[in-house]
Design a protein around this motif. Structure first.
Motif, PDB file in Angstrom:
ATOM      1  N   LEU A 181      44.325  51.379  50.618  1.00  0.00           N
ATOM      2  CA  LEU A 181      44.347  52.467  49.638  1.00  0.00           C
ATOM      3  C   LEU A 181      43.809  52.007  48.279  1.00  0.00           C
ATOM      4  N   THR A 182      44.250  50.818  47.837  1.00  0.00           N
ATOM      5  CA  THR A 182      43.799  50.319  46.534  1.00  0.00           C
ATOM      6  C   THR A 182      42.287  50.141  46.515  1.00  0.00           C
ATOM      7  N   ASP A 183      41.749  49.598  47.593  1.00  0.00           N
ATOM      8  CA  ASP A 183      40.293  49.389  47.664  1.00  0.00           C
ATOM      9  C   ASP A 183      39.548  50.719  47.579  1.00  0.00           C
ATOM     10  N   LEU A 184      40.096  51.738  48.263  1.00  0.00           N
ATOM     11  CA  LEU A 184      39.457  53.059  48.242  1.00  0.00           C
ATOM     12  C   LEU A 184      39.462  53.634  46.823  1.00  0.00           C
ATOM     13  N   VAL A 185      40.614  53.503  46.156  1.00  0.00           N
ATOM     14  CA  VAL A 185      40.725  54.031  44.788  1.00  0.00           C
ATOM     15  C   VAL A 185      39.763  53.279  43.861  1.00  0.00           C
ATOM     16  N   PHE A 186      39.706  51.964  44.015  1.00  0.00           N
ATOM     17  CA  PHE A 186      38.793  51.172  43.189  1.00  0.00           C
ATOM     18  C   PHE A 186      37.342  51.570  43.443  1.00  0.00           C
ATOM     19  N   TYR A 187      37.027  51.852  44.699  1.00  0.00           N
ATOM     20  CA  TYR A 187      35.652  52.265  45.020  1.00  0.00           C
ATOM     21  C   TYR A 187      35.318  53.581  44.301  1.00  0.00           C
ATOM     22  N   GLY A 188      36.278  54.519  44.363  1.00  0.00           N
ATOM     23  CA  GLY A 188      36.071  55.788  43.668  1.00  0.00           C
ATOM     24  C   GLY A 188      35.911  55.581  42.169  1.00  0.00           C
ATOM     25  N   LEU A 189      36.726  54.682  41.621  1.00  0.00           N
ATOM     26  CA  LEU A 189      36.667  54.440  40.174  1.00  0.00           C
ATOM     27  C   LEU A 189      35.357  53.776  39.755  1.00  0.00           C
ATOM     28  N   ILE A 190      34.865  52.834  40.561  1.00  0.00           N
ATOM     29  CA  ILE A 190      33.616  52.157  40.170  1.00  0.00           C
ATOM     30  C   ILE A 190      32.461  53.153  40.220  1.00  0.00           C
ATOM     31  N   PHE A 191      32.565  54.127  41.143  1.00  0.00           N
ATOM     32  CA  PHE A 191      31.537  55.161  41.254  1.00  0.00           C
ATOM     33  C   PHE A 191      31.641  56.130  40.072  1.00  0.00           C
ATOM     34  N   MET A 192      32.882  56.469  39.703  1.00  0.00           N
ATOM     35  CA  MET A 192      33.069  57.432  38.601  1.00  0.00           C
ATOM     36  C   MET A 192      32.854  56.770  37.245  1.00  0.00           C
ATOM     37  N   VAL A 193      33.169  55.466  37.154  1.00  0.00           N
ATOM     38  CA  VAL A 193      33.119  54.673  35.910  1.00  0.00           C
ATOM     39  C   VAL A 193      34.256  55.100  34.973  1.00  0.00           C
ATOM     40  N   PRO A 194      35.292  54.287  34.851  1.00  0.00           N
ATOM     41  CA  PRO A 194      36.443  54.656  34.017  1.00  0.00           C
ATOM     42  C   PRO A 194      36.084  54.906  32.550  1.00  0.00           C
TER      43      PRO A 194
ATOM     44  N   GLY B  75      18.985  42.729  49.164  1.00  0.00           N
ATOM     45  CA  GLY B  75      20.139  42.921  50.057  1.00  0.00           C
ATOM     46  C   GLY B  75      21.460  42.568  49.419  1.00  0.00           C
ATOM     47  N   ILE B  76      21.469  42.421  48.084  1.00  0.00           N
ATOM     48  CA  ILE B  76      22.728  42.105  47.402  1.00  0.00           C
ATOM     49  C   ILE B  76      23.523  43.403  47.293  1.00  0.00           C
ATOM     50  N   ARG B  77      24.742  43.373  47.747  1.00  0.00           N
ATOM     51  CA  ARG B  77      25.553  44.585  47.839  1.00  0.00           C
ATOM     52  C   ARG B  77      26.880  44.387  47.112  1.00  0.00           C
ATOM     53  N   MET B  78      27.405  45.474  46.611  1.00  0.00           N
ATOM     54  CA  MET B  78      28.704  45.427  45.951  1.00  0.00           C
ATOM     55  C   MET B  78      29.764  44.948  46.951  1.00  0.00           C
ATOM     56  N   THR B  79      30.662  44.093  46.484  1.00  0.00           N
ATOM     57  CA  THR B  79      31.745  43.638  47.354  1.00  0.00           C
ATOM     58  C   THR B  79      33.061  44.169  46.783  1.00  0.00           C
ATOM     59  N   ILE B  80      34.101  44.104  47.594  1.00  0.00           N
ATOM     60  CA  ILE B  80      35.397  44.615  47.141  1.00  0.00           C
ATOM     61  C   ILE B  80      35.862  43.815  45.925  1.00  0.00           C
ATOM     62  N   SER B  81      35.696  42.492  45.965  1.00  0.00           N
ATOM     63  CA  SER B  81      36.179  41.677  44.842  1.00  0.00           C
ATOM     64  C   SER B  81      35.342  41.919  43.582  1.00  0.00           C
ATOM     65  N   LEU B  82      34.036  42.130  43.756  1.00  0.00           N
ATOM     66  CA  LEU B  82      33.182  42.410  42.587  1.00  0.00           C
ATOM     67  C   LEU B  82      33.563  43.770  41.981  1.00  0.00           C
ATOM     68  N   THR B  83      33.867  44.726  42.855  1.00  0.00           N
ATOM     69  CA  THR B  83      34.298  46.044  42.387  1.00  0.00           C
ATOM     70  C   THR B  83      35.537  45.913  41.511  1.00  0.00           C
ATOM     71  N   LYS B  84      36.513  45.135  42.001  1.00  0.00           N
ATOM     72  CA  LYS B  84      37.759  44.962  41.248  1.00  0.00           C
ATOM     73  C   LYS B  84      37.487  44.270  39.912  1.00  0.00           C
ATOM     74  N   ALA B  85      36.624  43.265  39.939  1.00  0.00           N
ATOM     75  CA  ALA B  85      36.335  42.514  38.713  1.00  0.00           C
ATOM     76  C   ALA B  85      35.691  43.431  37.666  1.00  0.00           C
ATOM     77  N   LEU B  86      34.738  44.245  38.114  1.00  0.00           N
ATOM     78  CA  LEU B  86      34.041  45.129  37.177  1.00  0.00           C
ATOM     79  C   LEU B  86      34.973  46.197  36.609  1.00  0.00           C
ATOM     80  N   ILE B  87      35.824  46.744  37.480  1.00  0.00           N
ATOM     81  CA  ILE B  87      36.795  47.746  37.018  1.00  0.00           C
ATOM     82  C   ILE B  87      37.707  47.107  35.969  1.00  0.00           C
ATOM     83  N   THR B  88      38.146  45.885  36.237  1.00  0.00           N
ATOM     84  CA  THR B  88      39.036  45.195  35.295  1.00  0.00           C
ATOM     85  C   THR B  88      38.357  45.038  33.940  1.00  0.00           C
ATOM     86  N   ILE B  89      37.093  44.629  33.958  1.00  0.00           N
ATOM     87  CA  ILE B  89      36.370  44.443  32.692  1.00  0.00           C
ATOM     88  C   ILE B  89      36.251  45.783  31.946  1.00  0.00           C
TER      89      ILE B  89
END
Lengths: 464, 212
Positions: free
Chosen positions: A22-35, A150-164
């Motif tokens: 669930l957290t990963d899904l929410v983070f994915y939505g947030l990185i797409f929306m941009v907080p 072929g560089i793709r967003m990863t779950i950990s990169l998503t979390k790091a960017l959201i945190t920043i």
């Protein structure tokens, strides 16, 4: 097996590993929306809403919560990692699916242009020596190279960017509230949420038609339904959570910023041609360093993080429609060596350069692009609500009238009101786009290539 | 098994002499998984019909990857299809194939420093002969114009969909060469062409995956 896990009955197979929580899904939505999305379009929303950006975002969030509810129903009915294109095609009829895919294509293929333009304008605000068009080319080239390698967003990169992004937002809020307490700005008031002197429904809904841009991307969560540990139920929950979280963050940041606007009457009267209104408020809150931090964060989050996600989303839609022979087949070609959809990536890059450069030469470039994108998305979301009613109430004779009739009708009514009050040019372009789509559909029929989503056999179609 | 497993030959073709893969590992993983399933099907252990799998013979083939797959397929009560199994096998087949080739003495581990700082480990062929032999079968099928056997046709098809035609070092344009390789595979519609078709679909789907 639960109904939502029956991917196979729609001609697809359960292929993707279920490993996203669930957290990963929410983070994915947030990185797409941009907080911190409102940083970029705050001036426009403030101007169009006549100083009520918080109300605008609150209405936008409520409207899209209804849309998320309809998404949840369609994801449950068709647990496929497609998009609204899939749901309308299966929920109503394949030709409607094509037209909906065509509508949302307007959103998807223009989104990268807007992301590049906003990022370029934001970084230009910090480094004005380099023109916007040069920054735009820089962002397009950097992102295209990243994607083609072929560089793709990863779950950990998503979390790091959201945190920043959240740290930057936290800095702004802390500095802003501190500044208000120190007597800067106009002091605390409810005016950004409701101002009886300027309030009117058409004004607010006109602003919602722009502000809704910040929420687009929550629907991207539906693309992860096959990978979600909890299946479609979890996807629906994640959409709601992401929307509420993003909505709360948007409302708080625009509220604080609205109280710090140096010249409210001027911003309402003349708009924000340079799209720097938010950075001006940041400067008042914390000084020029905060203005630079917020503009740089906008540039990175829109120009790199969000673009990486958006590029994959548009590639998936182009691939799905090209695979179903509803777009030229070259868009479905991929590079085996890099494991990337090369043609779709290059096509979007070329389009982004043309549209981005054109829009960078217009004062209303960001506003117009936002309106066009929102128009495509809003039309598609309206059809999504119709899909729920058609699929559940008409076909399946559902008696759950709240979820399958009332909620979609309310959601649809709000969105129609937003569309009616949107930018006139955006409405015209949206209609022209749909007319072109109808022509393409006619050509497809004439060529004997009637739209049939993959996996949907003729028998199933007739049965429906 | 007289001949090496199909995935060993594909692995060798898909790497250069320094052990560097010629294509993205997500694509190669799916290709190697296809080779494992095709090996089982062509040796009569497995029947693949219209996307479904049925185990006919549980006797070991001598290949660890293939032999460990049979019991897992037998335990599958949902009777899942080729696509599912290709994705499942692809998860770790690359490392396992590499390990198998190292154990067989075909590959040797080499550690170098890049720019004098970062160490990099690669698995280079210990001897060029197995690589030449792996390529020779495919080259022969393309050049001779004779009907190859099903195993060779499978390897041709996999080389074609994985776009490894440059590794064959044939003086032919890429497009017609890939078409020829695919045409050879089509001579064996079941199971060769069927599995290769699914491999091709999965390569495309990997390319548009949100996370990987």
């Amino acid at each position: 097996m639960q109904p939502q896990e029956n991917v196979e009955q729609y001609g697809y197979r359960q292929e993707l590993r279920r490993h996203i929580g669930l957290t990963d899904l929410v983070f994915y939505g947030l990185i797409f929306m941009v907080p911190i999305a409102p940083f970029a379009i705050f001036g426009q929303v403030y101007s169009i809403s006549k100083g009520m950006p918080a109300l605008t975002y609150a209405i936008g969030m409520i409207a899209l919560l209804f849309t998320a509810a309809s998404y949840a129903q369609m994801v449950k009915a068709f647990p496929l990692s497609g998009s609204v294109y899939n749901y309308a095609g299966r929920g109503i009829a394949p030709p409607v699916g094509f037209m909906t895919g065509w509508a949302i294509l307007l959103d998807y293929i223009i989104v990268p242009s807007l992301l590049y333009l906003v990022a370029s304008m934001a970084i230009h605000a910090s480094i004005p020596a380099i023109p916007v068009w040069a920054w735009l080319l820089f962002f397009v080239v950097v992102n295209t190279v990243i994607n083609l390698r072929g560089i793709r967003m990863t779950i950990s990169l998503t979390k790091a960017l959201i945190t920043i992004e959240l740290i930057v937002l936290g800095l702004f809020l802390a500095a802003g509230i501190w500044a208000l307490l120190q007597g800067k700005g106009h002091g605390f008031s409810f005016a950004p949420l409701f101002n009886p002197d300027t309030f009117s429904w058409p004004v607010v809904f006109g602003a919602v038609s722009v502000a809704v841009l910040s929420f687009l991307g929550f629907d991207g969560i539906s693309m992860l339904v096959e990978e979600a540990k909890g299946g479609s139920a979890q996807v629906g929950k994640a959409m709601r959570l992401a929307l509420i979280l993003a909505g709360a963050l948007f409302i708080v940041q625009v509220w604080v910023a609205a109280l710090l606007v140096p010249d409210p009457a001027g911003l309402i009267a003349h708009g924000d041609p340079g799209d720097t209104a938010f950075y001006d408020t940041a400067e008042i809150a914390g000084g020029s360093w905060l203005a630079h931090v917020t503009s740089t964060a906008t540039a990175v989050s829109w120009g790199v993080a969000d673009t990486m996600v958006a590029q994959v989303a548009v590639s998936r839609l182009l691939y799905a429609m090209a695979r179903d022979r509803q777009l030229p087949s070259f868009l479905a070609k991929v590079s085996v060596k890099r494991s990337v959809p090369t043609n779709a990536t290059l096509f979007v890059a070329a389009l982004s350069i043309v549209v981005g450069l054109w829009m960078s030469s217009r004062d209303d470039g960001v506003g117009l692009l936002s309106s066009l994108i929102n128009m495509g998305a809003l039309i598609a979301f309206i059809v999504l609500h119709i899909s729920v009613i058609t699929h559940y109430v008409i076909r399946r004779k559902s008696t759950d009238y709240w979820r399958h009739l009332v909620v979609p009708l309310i959601g649809m009514a709000i969105l129609i009101f937003v569309v009616v009050n949107a930018n006139i040019l955006a409405q015209k372009v949206g209609l022209i786009w749909l007319a072109i789509g109808a022509l393409v559909l006619l050509v497809l029929y004439a060529m004997g290539r009637r739209p049939t989503p993959s996996g949907l056999t003729v028998a199933e179609e007739q049965h429906q | 098994m007289n001949r090496p497993p199909l995935h060993h030959d594909l692995y060798l073709i898909a790497h250069d002499q320094t052990g560097k893969p010629l294509i993205h590992l997500s694509s190669l993983g799916v290709g190697l998984a296809g080779a494992v399933l095709l090996d089982l099907a062509l040796s009569g252990r497995l029947e693949i019909t219209q996307g479904r799998l049925a185990v006919y013979d549980r006797s070991p083939t001598g290949d660890m990857i293939a032999d460990s797959l049979i019991p897992v397929i037998l335990k599958d009560r949902d009777n899942r299809d080729v696509k599912f199994w290709l994705k499942k096998v692809a998860e770790d087949v690359y490392d396992r194939a590499c390990g198998g080739l190292v154990a067989a003495g075909v590959l040797t581990r080499v550690t170098r420093r890049r720019m004098g700082v970062m160490s990099q480990t690669r698995y280079e062929p210990a001897d060029v002969a197995p690589v030449v032999r792996a390529r020779a079968g495919v080259r022969g099928a393309v050049e001779a114009g004779e009907q190859p056997d099903a195993r060779c046709a499978a390897l041709c098809g996999l080389v074609g969909v994985l776009r490894l035609e440059s590794a064959l070092h044939l003086a032919q344009p890429s497009g017609p060469l890939v078409n020829r390789l695919r045409a050879i595979a089509r001579e064996y519609p079941r199971p060769v062409n069927e599995v290769i078709g699914v491999v091709e679909t999965l390569i495309s789907e990997n390319a548009i995956a949100l996370y990987r």
